[in-house]
Design a protein around this motif. Structure first.
Motif, short mmCIF file in Angstrom:
data_model
loop_
_atom_site.label_atom_id
_atom_site.label_comp_id
_atom_site.label_asym_id
_atom_site.label_seq_id
_atom_site.Cartn_x
_atom_site.Cartn_y
_atom_site.Cartn_z
N HIS A 279 0.87 -1.19 0.00
CA HIS A 279 0.00 0.00 0.00
C HIS A 279 0.90 1.23 0.00
CE1 HIS A 279 -2.37 -3.24 1.74
NE2 HIS A 279 -3.47 -2.57 1.41
N ASN A 280 0.96 1.94 -1.13
CA ASN A 280 1.92 3.05 -1.27
C ASN A 280 3.32 2.57 -0.90
OD1 ASN A 280 0.09 4.90 -2.19
ND2 ASN A 280 0.25 6.30 -0.47
N GLY A 281 3.61 1.30 -1.24
CA GLY A 281 4.93 0.74 -0.99
C GLY A 281 5.13 0.10 0.36
N VAL A 282 4.09 0.12 1.21
CA VAL A 282 4.19 -0.47 2.54
C VAL A 282 3.52 -1.84 2.53
CG1 VAL A 282 3.63 -0.20 4.98
CG2 VAL A 282 4.08 1.82 3.58
N CYS A 283 4.27 -2.89 2.84
CA CYS A 283 3.73 -4.24 2.87
C CYS A 283 2.86 -4.39 4.12
CB CYS A 283 4.86 -5.26 2.88
SG CYS A 283 4.28 -6.96 2.94
N LEU A 284 1.56 -4.66 3.92
CA LEU A 284 0.63 -4.86 5.02
C LEU A 284 -0.14 -6.15 4.78
CD1 LEU A 284 -0.82 -1.22 5.27
CD2 LEU A 284 0.85 -2.28 6.81
N THR A 285 -0.55 -6.80 5.87
CA THR A 285 -1.26 -8.07 5.80
C THR A 285 -2.77 -7.85 5.82
OG1 THR A 285 0.55 -9.16 6.96
CG2 THR A 285 -1.56 -10.31 6.92
N VAL A 286 -3.46 -8.51 4.91
CA VAL A 286 -4.92 -8.46 4.88
C VAL A 286 -5.45 -9.20 6.10
CG1 VAL A 286 -7.01 -9.14 3.62
CG2 VAL A 286 -4.99 -8.34 2.36
N VAL A 287 -6.28 -8.53 6.92
CA VAL A 287 -6.81 -9.15 8.14
C VAL A 287 -8.30 -9.45 8.04
CG1 VAL A 287 -5.03 -8.14 9.62
CG2 VAL A 287 -7.18 -6.89 9.26
N ALA A 288 -8.99 -8.87 7.04
CA ALA A 288 -10.41 -9.14 6.85
C ALA A 288 -10.80 -8.76 5.43
CB ALA A 288 -11.26 -8.36 7.85
N VAL A 289 -11.77 -9.48 4.88
CA VAL A 289 -12.31 -9.17 3.56
C VAL A 289 -13.83 -9.21 3.66
CG1 VAL A 289 -12.45 -9.84 1.13
CG2 VAL A 289 -10.33 -10.22 2.39
N GLU A 290 -14.49 -8.13 3.22
CA GLU A 290 -15.95 -8.09 3.27
C GLU A 290 -16.46 -7.26 2.10
OE1 GLU A 290 -19.57 -6.87 6.30
OE2 GLU A 290 -17.55 -7.17 7.09
N GLY A 291 -17.20 -7.90 1.21
CA GLY A 291 -17.72 -7.19 0.04
C GLY A 291 -16.60 -6.70 -0.84
N ASP A 292 -16.67 -5.42 -1.18
CA ASP A 292 -15.61 -4.86 -2.03
C ASP A 292 -14.51 -4.18 -1.22
OD1 ASP A 292 -16.95 -2.61 -1.20
OD2 ASP A 292 -17.01 -1.66 -3.17
N CYS A 293 -14.53 -4.39 0.11
CA CYS A 293 -13.54 -3.77 0.99
C CYS A 293 -12.73 -4.84 1.73
CB CYS A 293 -14.20 -2.87 2.03
SG CYS A 293 -14.84 -1.33 1.36
N TYR A 294 -11.50 -4.51 2.05
CA TYR A 294 -10.68 -5.37 2.90
C TYR A 294 -9.99 -4.48 3.93
CZ TYR A 294 -6.59 -3.79 0.23
OH TYR A 294 -5.60 -3.04 -0.34
N SER A 295 -9.44 -5.10 4.96
CA SER A 295 -8.82 -4.35 6.06
C SER A 295 -7.39 -4.79 6.27
CB SER A 295 -9.60 -4.56 7.36
OG SER A 295 -10.94 -4.15 7.21
N VAL A 296 -6.55 -3.82 6.65
CA VAL A 296 -5.16 -4.06 7.01
C VAL A 296 -4.86 -3.27 8.27
CG1 VAL A 296 -4.33 -4.53 4.66
CG2 VAL A 296 -4.37 -2.17 5.50
N THR A 297 -3.85 -3.71 9.00
CA THR A 297 -3.47 -3.03 10.25
C THR A 297 -2.03 -2.52 10.14
OG1 THR A 297 -4.95 -4.43 11.55
CG2 THR A 297 -3.19 -3.28 12.74
N ALA A 298 -1.84 -1.27 10.51
CA ALA A 298 -0.49 -0.68 10.56
C ALA A 298 -0.12 -0.44 12.01
CB ALA A 298 -0.47 0.64 9.79
N ILE A 299 1.08 -0.92 12.39
CA ILE A 299 1.55 -0.71 13.76
C ILE A 299 2.16 0.69 13.89
CG2 ILE A 299 1.92 -3.18 14.13
CD1 ILE A 299 4.95 -2.65 13.79
N ASP A 300 2.40 1.08 15.12
CA ASP A 300 2.91 2.42 15.41
C ASP A 300 4.22 2.71 14.67
OD1 ASP A 300 2.74 4.93 16.91
OD2 ASP A 300 4.45 4.19 18.04
#
Length: 197
Positions: free
Chosen positions: A42-63
Motif C-alpha cells: 500500500h503506497n509501498g508499505v507491505c501490510l497483511t490483509v486481516v479481513a475481507v468483506e464485500g468490495d472492501c478489505y482491512s489491514v493493520t499498521a503498527i505504530d
C-alpha cells in the motif's frame, strides 16, 4: 517481494484506531481476489490483509509503520497504490521491492512537459540512504528511475500512463511520499559503512 508495478488504485473507506495501531479499510477492484493473511503493498508499505468483506478489505499498521511512512496522514477518500506480491513464476517488470519503506521524502517541484511530468523530491540524507544516477527508486510503491541524483534530492519523470494509473496525479508540492531505496545499493552501503556502534 514486489516489483513496483502498481496493479490498481484503492480508496481508504475507513480508519479505526486500536491502541497504538490503526486499521485501514480499503475498497479496490482486486478485493474479490484477496484473502486473509495475504501481503499487499500500500503506497509501498507491505501490510497483511486481516479481513475481507464485500468490495472492501482491512489491514493493520503498527505504530512503527505509522511513524516511518506517510500512512499517518491518510484520511478517508485517499487513493492508494496497490500491488500484490510477485508470483514465483511471474515476470519481473520493475525492480526488487521489499515493501519496507526506508523513509519519507517530500515533493519539491512538479513540472509538466508537454504530456509528461518531472517530479523533484527531497529526503533527509543523514539516514545514509542514497540514490544512484539512472538507478532504481520506489516512490509510493512505484518503481521508477531517478536522475539529477544529489545528496538528499533526485528527480523522476512520469509518463501519462503512470500519472493516471497511480496516485501521482494527486500529489502536490509539499506532500510526503514513501521511499524505498534500491536494495542492492543498501547492501553496498552497509558493506562500505559497516554498523554504527
Amino acid at each position: 517481494m514486489f516489483t513496483g508495478i502498481i496493479e490498481t488504485l484503492g480508496t481508504v473507506t475507513g480508519i479505526t484506531k486500536n491502541g497504538s495501531n490503526v486499521q485501514f479499510d480499503i475498497a479496490s477492484a482486486i478485493t474479490s481476489e484477496l484473502k486473509v493473511d495475504q501481503s499487499v503493498a500500500h503506497n509501498g508499505v507491505c501490510l497483511t490483509v486481516v479481513a475481507v468483506e464485500g468490495d472492501c478489505y482491512s489491514v493493520t499498521a503498527i505504530d512503527e509503520t505509522l511513524k516511518k511512512t506517510n500512512l499517518k496522514s491518510w484520511a478517508t477518500g485517499k487513493k492508494v497504490n496497490l500491488e500484490r506480491c510477485m508470483p514465483a513464476n511471474g515476470r519481473f517488470d520493475g525492480h526488487i521491492v521489499q515493501g519496507h519503506v526506508d523513509q519519507v521524502g517530500k515533493v519539491e517541484r512538479i513540472v509538466e512537459q508537454d504530456g509528461s511530468w518531472l517530479f523533484d523530491f527531497s529526503y533527509d540524507p543523514n539516514t545514509g540512504n542514497v540514490t544512484v544516477e539512472k538507478g532504481s527508486i520506489t516512490i509510493n510503491g512505484t518503481s521508477l528511475t531517478c536522475f539529477n541524483s544529489k545528496n538528499g534530492t533526485f528527480t523522476v519523470a512520469i509518463i501519462p500512463y503512470t500519472y493516471e494509473h497511480t496516485n501521482f496525479h494527486e500529489l502536490a508540492v509539499g506532500d510526503e511520499v514513501n521511499l524505498e531505496f534500491d536494495i542492492i545499493g543498501k547492501y553496498i552501503q552497509r558493506i562500505i559503512r559497516g554498523y554504527a556502534d
